[in-house]
Design a protein around this motif. Structure first.
Motif, PDB file in Angstrom:
ATOM      1  N   THR B  38       0.833  -1.206   0.000  1.00  0.00           N
ATOM      2  CA  THR B  38       0.000   0.000   0.000  1.00  0.00           C
ATOM      3  C   THR B  38       0.866   1.255   0.000  1.00  0.00           C
ATOM      4  O   THR B  38       0.543   2.249  -0.651  1.00  0.00           O
ATOM      5  N   THR B  39       1.980   1.199   0.728  1.00  0.00           N
ATOM      6  CA  THR B  39       2.897   2.337   0.718  1.00  0.00           C
ATOM      7  C   THR B  39       3.382   2.605  -0.695  1.00  0.00           C
ATOM      8  O   THR B  39       3.463   3.752  -1.148  1.00  0.00           O
ATOM      9  N   LEU B  40       3.688   1.530  -1.416  1.00  0.00           N
ATOM     10  CA  LEU B  40       4.125   1.678  -2.813  1.00  0.00           C
ATOM     11  C   LEU B  40       2.986   2.212  -3.683  1.00  0.00           C
ATOM     12  O   LEU B  40       3.188   3.145  -4.476  1.00  0.00           O
ATOM     13  N   ALA B  41       1.810   1.624  -3.514  1.00  0.00           N
ATOM     14  CA  ALA B  41       0.664   2.068  -4.321  1.00  0.00           C
ATOM     15  C   ALA B  41       0.392   3.546  -4.071  1.00  0.00           C
ATOM     16  O   ALA B  41       0.137   4.318  -5.000  1.00  0.00           O
ATOM     17  N   ASN B  42       0.468   3.937  -2.808  1.00  0.00           N
ATOM     18  CA  ASN B  42       0.245   5.351  -2.478  1.00  0.00           C
ATOM     19  C   ASN B  42       1.341   6.237  -3.068  1.00  0.00           C
ATOM     20  O   ASN B  42       1.067   7.335  -3.559  1.00  0.00           O
ATOM     21  N   ILE B 171      14.598  -0.755   1.453  1.00  0.00           N
ATOM     22  CA  ILE B 171      16.065  -0.716   1.435  1.00  0.00           C
ATOM     23  C   ILE B 171      16.609   0.388   2.331  1.00  0.00           C
ATOM     24  O   ILE B 171      17.811   0.494   2.522  1.00  0.00           O
ATOM     25  N   ASP B 172      15.712   1.212   2.889  1.00  0.00           N
ATOM     26  CA  ASP B 172      16.189   2.219   3.834  1.00  0.00           C
ATOM     27  C   ASP B 172      16.551   1.595   5.172  1.00  0.00           C
ATOM     28  O   ASP B 172      17.203   2.239   5.996  1.00  0.00           O
ATOM     29  N   LEU B 173      16.146   0.344   5.388  1.00  0.00           N
ATOM     30  CA  LEU B 173      16.462  -0.321   6.657  1.00  0.00           C
ATOM     31  C   LEU B 173      17.818  -1.028   6.560  1.00  0.00           C
ATOM     32  O   LEU B 173      18.169  -1.586   5.517  1.00  0.00           O
ATOM     33  N   ASP B 174      18.544  -1.021   7.662  1.00  0.00           N
ATOM     34  CA  ASP B 174      19.898  -1.584   7.652  1.00  0.00           C
ATOM     35  C   ASP B 174      19.905  -3.072   7.318  1.00  0.00           C
ATOM     36  O   ASP B 174      20.825  -3.571   6.689  1.00  0.00           O
ATOM     37  N   ALA B 195       9.732   2.456  -0.741  1.00  0.00           N
ATOM     38  CA  ALA B 195       8.498   3.174  -1.084  1.00  0.00           C
ATOM     39  C   ALA B 195       8.215   4.247  -0.048  1.00  0.00           C
ATOM     40  O   ALA B 195       7.695   5.316  -0.371  1.00  0.00           O
ATOM     41  N   LEU B 196       8.598   3.976   1.197  1.00  0.00           N
ATOM     42  CA  LEU B 196       8.338   4.933   2.267  1.00  0.00           C
ATOM     43  C   LEU B 196       9.178   6.192   2.084  1.00  0.00           C
ATOM     44  O   LEU B 196       8.669   7.320   2.172  1.00  0.00           O
ATOM     45  N   GLU B 197      10.459   6.012   1.808  1.00  0.00           N
ATOM     46  CA  GLU B 197      11.371   7.151   1.683  1.00  0.00           C
ATOM     47  C   GLU B 197      11.424   7.699   0.261  1.00  0.00           C
ATOM     48  O   GLU B 197      12.030   8.742   0.020  1.00  0.00           O
ATOM     49  N   GLY B 198      10.895   6.955  -0.677  1.00  0.00           N
ATOM     50  CA  GLY B 198      10.965   7.399  -2.066  1.00  0.00           C
ATOM     51  C   GLY B 198      12.314   7.125  -2.713  1.00  0.00           C
ATOM     52  O   GLY B 198      12.635   7.710  -3.750  1.00  0.00           O
ATOM     53  N   ASP B 199      13.091   6.195  -2.142  1.00  0.00           N
ATOM     54  CA  ASP B 199      14.412   5.897  -2.707  1.00  0.00           C
ATOM     55  C   ASP B 199      14.282   5.087  -3.997  1.00  0.00           C
ATOM     56  O   ASP B 199      13.521   4.113  -4.061  1.00  0.00           O
TER      57      ASP B 199
END
Lengths: 253, 213
Positions: B38-42, B171-174, B195-199
């Motif tokens: 959903t984060t990606l879809a959003n 991928i923002d997580l270690d 998706a959360l950070e937009g990376d």
């Protein structure tokens, strides 16, 4: 370097014992096997034919001619093979509390996996214990070069039963059961070409319930293949085991 | 000659735009619960339409009904791709209300959530069979990708001959490990992203345009 840790990428020689207690670098316990070439001797392949017999699939799957790789075709066979058993849409929904097959109770559903032991070690491990004979087997002459120092070293040392952890009985079982040499699922490596894995998966799924099993209100087990396979689909579950389904507009016989 | 070629090219561009406008590809976002679908879809919907698709949550099975965002137009390298995004409930083989109790949920609510989640999985599987033209398979890169659900769903998608992209999310997580996902599904393209950070969203849209355009 046939074996590679799927976590950190470290490689190991074929038959290396280093992997047996997990990757020394990262502790990962999943390894993939990368044969140097297609002819390389690969104990798991010897133990399991690459294309296992598939009576259900070949009987019912003839109508589909697509070939999109072995994994896909096995799943397709599974789909086709299961399509004949969906006559009663309600059969799968009920208050049956038989635990049955529980795909998620094991944190790692891959066959032969054991959280306590490295995933990829089934083959060399069991080979050691059931065939201490230094003869490498039927393909030895053709692939003598494949017997590298790591394999030879691993073969030369058979671990004593006392050293085996009580939770990792696969080697002992294989040793005591000569029939296990042929096709024990515990011999199936995690990352080898998928047919053995999927054949095992299919057998497990065949033993499963139909689409949705209600263990108790709020606890459900789902048979994804069955849910995928049926034309009608469940749109509402009731606590008492009743449910609503939506049927296709054009119902086939 | 050059003029005629130009006219012909522009006509074919108009024709292809017309066709793609009439027939946006329906792209299903699939994957296990809590992978970030959903984060990606959003993210996609907000980037290209300004609207969101649905609420996100760290509690699994927040999405219990497939949600659609239609006519998302993604522009890439001068080309325009129209897709309908279908955000689907996370697919799993087991739903247990006790899992939700850990998130400070009353039992009654947890049981209802569990029931709805189960219905959602049934719906997601139904959509996969009937209603999607392509699949974005989202995985949490911090989790082990070698699971029965992933193997089975990827196998079904392959058997349908649907184009599929694997997205290694978070991928923002270690602890994220993209290589593990690439190894699990070497036959498919894996795109790392958060998706959360937009990376890495540029590559995400490039690949979407390539695969589903």
């Amino acid at each position: 370097m046939p074996h590679q840790c799927t976590n950190c990428g470290r490689t190991f020689a074929d038959g290396s014992k280093e992997m047996l207690s997990g990757c020394p670098d990262c502790g990962g316990n999943k390894f993939q096997f990368r044969p140097a070439d297609a002819d390389d001797r690969d104990p798991p392949r010897d133990a399991e034919p690459p294309d296992p017999p598939d009576p259900a699939g070949t009987a019912a799957g003839g109508s589909v001619a697509r070939t999109v790789g072995s994994a896909a075709s096995t799943v397709r066979n599974l789909v086709d093979g299961g399509s004949g058993s969906t006559s009663d849409p309600g059969a799968g929904v009920g208050a049956d509390t038989d635990p049955g097959f529980d795909p998620d109770s094991d944190p790692d559903p891959e066959p032969g996996s054991d959280p306590g032991t490295p995933e990829r070690t089934g083959a060399p491990d069991t080979e050691d214990s059931r065939s201490p004979d230094p003869s490498p087997g039927e393909s030895a002459s053709a692939d003598a070069r494949a017997e590298d120092s790591a394999q030879a070293d691993a073969r030369s040392q058979v671990v004593s039963p006392e050293e085996l952890p009580p939770s990792g009985p696969s080697a002992e079982e294989s040793a005591g059961d000569p029939t296990a040499a042929g096709a024990g699922p515990e011999d199936v490596p995690e990352r080898d070409p998928d047919p053995p894995d999927l054949a095992e998966l299919r057998a497990e799924l065949n033993d499963q319930f139909e689409s949705i099993k209600i263990l108790e209100p709020g606890q459900y087990e789902l048979n994804l293949m069955e849910l995928y396979d049926r034309e009608e689909y469940i749109i509402a579950l009731q606590e008492d085991g009743r449910y609503s389904i939506q049927v296709p507009e054009r119902w086939h016989d | 000659m050059g003029l005629i070629t130009e006219i012909r090219d522009s006509i074919s561009n108009v024709v292809s735009t017309l066709f793609s406008a009439q027939d946006p590809k329906r792209i299903g976002i699939y994957g296990p619960p809590n992978a970030g679908k959903t984060t990606l879809a959003n993210r996609i919907a907000r980037d290209w339409t300004g609207d969101a698709v649905g609420p996100e949550s760290h509690i699994p099975h927040e999405t219990r009904r497939a949600r659609r965002k239609e006519n998302v137009e993604i522009e890439r390298n001068g080309k325009s791709v129209r897709i309908d995004i279908v955000d689907t409930p996370g697919v799993t083989t087991k739903v247990d209300y006790t899992e939700f109790l850990e998130h400070d949920m009353e039992k009654e609510d947890a049981v209802r959530r569990s029931r709805e989640a189960t219905e959602g999985v049934a719906e997601a599987m139904h959509w996969l069979r009937e209603d999607v033209d392509g699949v974005i398979y989202v995985l949490d890169a911090t989790e082990d990708p070698f699971t029965q659900v992933n193997t089975m769903l990827i196998g079904i998608i392959e058997s349908q001959d649907l184009p599929v992209l694997i997205f290694a999310n978070k991928i923002d997580l270690d602890e994220a490990n993209v290589r593990r996902i690439e190894n699990a599904f070497p036959q498919h393209e894996t795109v790392p992203l958060s998706a959360l950070e937009g990376d890495n969203m540029d590559e995400v849209y490039d690949k979407i345009a390539d695969y589903f355009g």
